[in-house]
Motif scaffolding. Structure first.
Motif, PDB file in Angstrom:
ATOM      1  N   SER A  15       0.849  -1.190   0.000  1.00  0.00           N
ATOM      2  CA  SER A  15       0.000   0.000   0.000  1.00  0.00           C
ATOM      3  C   SER A  15       0.878   1.229   0.000  1.00  0.00           C
ATOM      4  CB  SER A  15      -0.920   0.010   1.213  1.00  0.00           C
ATOM      5  OG  SER A  15      -0.176   0.249   2.381  1.00  0.00           O
ATOM      6  N   SER A  18      -1.452   7.172   3.250  1.00  0.00           N
ATOM      7  CA  SER A  18      -1.592   7.273   4.695  1.00  0.00           C
ATOM      8  C   SER A  18      -2.820   6.509   5.180  1.00  0.00           C
ATOM      9  CB  SER A  18      -1.749   8.751   5.067  1.00  0.00           C
ATOM     10  OG  SER A  18      -2.134   8.887   6.413  1.00  0.00           O
ATOM     11  N   PHE A  19      -2.718   5.973   6.358  1.00  0.00           N
ATOM     12  CA  PHE A  19      -3.849   5.341   7.029  1.00  0.00           C
ATOM     13  C   PHE A  19      -4.400   6.259   8.120  1.00  0.00           C
ATOM     14  CE2 PHE A  19      -1.784   1.609   5.222  1.00  0.00           C
ATOM     15  CZ  PHE A  19      -2.874   0.912   4.739  1.00  0.00           C
ATOM     16  N   THR A  22      -8.216   6.176   8.761  1.00  0.00           N
ATOM     17  CA  THR A  22      -8.609   4.930   9.419  1.00  0.00           C
ATOM     18  C   THR A  22      -8.201   4.967  10.885  1.00  0.00           C
ATOM     19  OG1 THR A  22      -8.341   3.755   7.335  1.00  0.00           O
ATOM     20  CG2 THR A  22      -8.400   2.421   9.334  1.00  0.00           C
ATOM     21  N   GLU A  23      -6.984   5.397  11.158  1.00  0.00           N
ATOM     22  CA  GLU A  23      -6.515   5.474  12.541  1.00  0.00           C
ATOM     23  C   GLU A  23      -7.352   6.456  13.353  1.00  0.00           C
ATOM     24  OE1 GLU A  23      -2.351   6.371  12.256  1.00  0.00           O
ATOM     25  OE2 GLU A  23      -1.904   4.431  11.315  1.00  0.00           O
TER      26      GLU A  23
END
Length: 133
Positions: A15, A18-19, A22-23
């Motif tokens: 991937s 940025s996550f 989700t975080e």
């Protein structure tokens, strides 16, 4: 990405980006106390059940309540009825039917499921709105 190598398949995921969204979502959900939302729906369920319970004396219709509980892995809202005969909830007898003391049978009348379905749908919709924030 699936790569096939001699005698074995290997699956890997890559991937980029940025996550952070989700975080942030998981952090918000962990902090959130949904008891106020469940209390609102609990009260709405009591109102709906009271209005849609078949009324002979009206005692069963007036005996609905609810409780919201925090569990180890989440929350629950439970509806209950306190009108009992010989420790059996009268609301259940109305819903599913019952035998009589003279050998007869009173068939059940499904009033709980159609009454509660809109409440369940509203809970799901509100939770989905929270997830999408």
């Amino acid at each position: 990405i699936i790569r096939k190598q001699q005698h074995m398949s290997m699956i890997s995921f890559e991937s980029s980006g940025s996550f952070q969204n989700t975080e942030n979502f998981f952090k918000r959900m962990a902090k959130q106390d949904i008891s106020s939302m469940l209390n609102r729906f609990g009260a709405a369920g009591v109102t709906a059940l009271s209005a849609n319970t078949p009324k002979n004396s009206g005692l069963t219709a007036a005996s609905w309540g609810y409780r919201v509980k925090k569990k180890r892995k989440g929350w629950t809202v439970e509806w209950y009825n306190t009108n009992t005969i010989d420790d059996v909830e009268v609301a259940v007898l109305i819903q599913y039917g019952h035998g009589t003391g003279t050998g007869g049978y009173v068939p059940g009348y499904d009033y709980i499921n159609p009454t509660m379905q809109p409440i369940f749908d509203a809970i799901i919709a509100d939770i989905w709105k929270e997830v999408q924030k």
